[in-house]
Design a protein around this motif. Structure first.
Motif, PDB file in Angstrom:
ATOM      1  N   SER A 189       0.819  -1.217   0.000  1.00 18.58           N
ATOM      2  CA  SER A 189       0.000   0.000   0.000  1.00 18.58           C
ATOM      3  C   SER A 189       0.854   1.270   0.000  1.00 18.58           C
ATOM      4  CB  SER A 189      -0.964   0.011   1.189  1.00 18.58           C
ATOM      5  OG  SER A 189      -0.236   0.025   2.389  1.00 18.58           O
ATOM      6  N   ASN A 190       2.170   1.109   0.169  1.00 11.68           N
ATOM      7  CA  ASN A 190       3.071   2.261   0.084  1.00 11.68           C
ATOM      8  C   ASN A 190       3.913   2.236  -1.196  1.00 11.68           C
ATOM      9  OD1 ASN A 190       2.155   3.349   2.457  1.00 11.68           O
ATOM     10  ND2 ASN A 190       3.736   2.385   3.725  1.00 11.68           N
ATOM     11  N   ASP A 206       5.167   7.234   0.686  1.00  8.69           N
ATOM     12  CA  ASP A 206       4.876   7.237   2.125  1.00  8.69           C
ATOM     13  C   ASP A 206       6.139   7.206   2.990  1.00  8.69           C
ATOM     14  OD1 ASP A 206       3.869   7.165   4.642  1.00  8.69           O
ATOM     15  OD2 ASP A 206       2.574   5.438   4.356  1.00  8.69           O
TER      16      ASP A 206
HETATM   17 MG    MG Z   1       0.921   4.331   3.801  1.00  6.28          MG
END
Ligand code: MG
Ligand code: ATP
Ligand code: MG
Length: 342
Positions: A189-190, A206
């Protein structure tokens, strides 16, 4: 008047993390779309502010094609004092005293605290809003992998895409590590995905947990990542190096996380449940599954070394860039699309 309100049209919320929300926004000035991360915090909470500022201070330094492009960041003071409301767009630009705040760091934290207290005395509880403006990416690797899984029996593992993804991810890590920065939060998710002319590329993003480290030893302020945080969120836990919850860890925590991500790139899971089970098994046994070994004999030892429980046995990012390129050539798979089922 809020700069955010004045210059941008706030669109949909495209993501939510531990501290803030990310919105798709259109600039009223240049008419382009951007991702703006909005982080709200109490204005008297200087420690949190300092941590959040480190995200954009880190991100601002990474001008390389393998990272989500950073544009700008600014602070606003929420005008509805005393409220912890969720509204993100009622802000008031910080004026004279913000320079004390923005120079706050380890050494002059006390000065900054004094200035914060002064502000707090004169007003009720106020909120700081940190805006981080960056490139709007098309997707993230977790959504990409989910979509691949949803294709069911039509899903394929595209070796050429994997090769590009792995090379970009490792090059991004190599870049950070050369600057003595540890990301600490590498997970799908990053990792962001951009699609251009039918070609998918990935970018690392991120930088909320990224920190500078001195040599191999981490500075004293490098607190262990809270075990509550690591265990509460399976999406984080699955990728976190086991030693992250202790005080002794090095850059090699990023190699561990990347090893799990690379394993995942080569497997089409049937369900989300199977995915979690297989990644947990990989973590526990420290070696890829038997089926994986059969199909990807060249990759198994690379992944095994990356997720080694002894952190010092994990290869460096620069060594891995070379090793992985060699692996693609050894398998001579770089020009074939193959489908694997487990
Ligand atoms: Mg994140
Ligand atoms: P975490 O819990 O991982 O620390 P976070 O609060 O730090 O989350 P980000 O990971 O930066 O926030 O963003 C959260 C989500 O918002 C991402 O997983 C992604 O889905 C979306 N997002 C963030 N930045 C962008 C961007 N530049 N382009 C497109 N989507 C984005
Ligand atoms: Mg984060």
């Amino acid at each position: 008047i809020s700069r955010f309100e004045k210059d941008f049209i706030k669109g949909q919320c495209i993501g939510q993390g531990g501290f803030g929300k990310v919105y798709q926004c259109e600039s009223r000035i240049d008419k382009q779309s951007y991702a703006i991360k909005v982080i709200r915090m109490r204005s008297d909470d200087i420690k949190t502010l300092e941590k959040q500022l480190s995200e954009c201070r880190n991100h601002a330094q990474f001008n390389s094609p393998n990272f989500v492009r950073y544009h700008d960041a600014w602070l606003e003071l929420d005008s509805c004092s005393g409220s912890l409301s969720e509204s993100d767009n009622s802000g008031q630009s910080i004026t004279s005293w913000n320079s004390d705040l923005l120079t706050a760091n380890e050494e002059n934290l006390n000065d900054a605290n004094v200035s914060i207290n002064r502000v707090a005395e004169n007003s009720e509880l106020k909120m700081h809003i940190l805006y981080i403006k960056m490139e709007l990416c098309n997707s993230t690797l977790d959504k990409y992998l989910e979509r691949r899984m949803d294709l069911g029996s039509n899903a394929t593992i595209n070796i050429r895409v994997n090769r590009r993804f792995i090379n970009s991810l490792l090059s991004a890590i190599e870049f950070l590590h050369r600057k003595d920065i540890v990301h600490r939060d590498i997970k799908p998710s990053n990792i962001f995905v951009n699609s251009q002319d039918g070609r998918d590329t990935i970018l690392l993003g991120d930088f909320g947990l990224a920190r500078k480290i001195q040599g191999q030893a981490l500075p004293d302020d490098m607190e262990p990542l809270a075990s509550s945080m690591l265990s509460s969120n399976v999406g984080t836990f699955l990728y976190a190096a086991p030693e992250l919850s202790s005080k002794k860890y090095t850059k090699s925590v990023d190699i561990y996380s990347a090893g799990i991500v690379i394993y995942e790139l080569f497997i089409i899971f049937k369900t989300g449940h199977e995915r979690v089970a297989m990644l947990k098994e990989l973590r526990e046994t420290g070696v890829p599954s038997r089926e994986f070994n059969q199909h990807f004999a060249v990759w198994a030892p690379i992944i095994t070394s990356m997720i080694s429980k002894s952190a010092d046995k994990r290869p460096t990012a620069s060594k891995l860039v070379t090793e992985c390129e060699a692996a693609f050539w050894t398998e001579k798979l770089s020009i074939k699309n193959i489908r694997k089922e487990y």
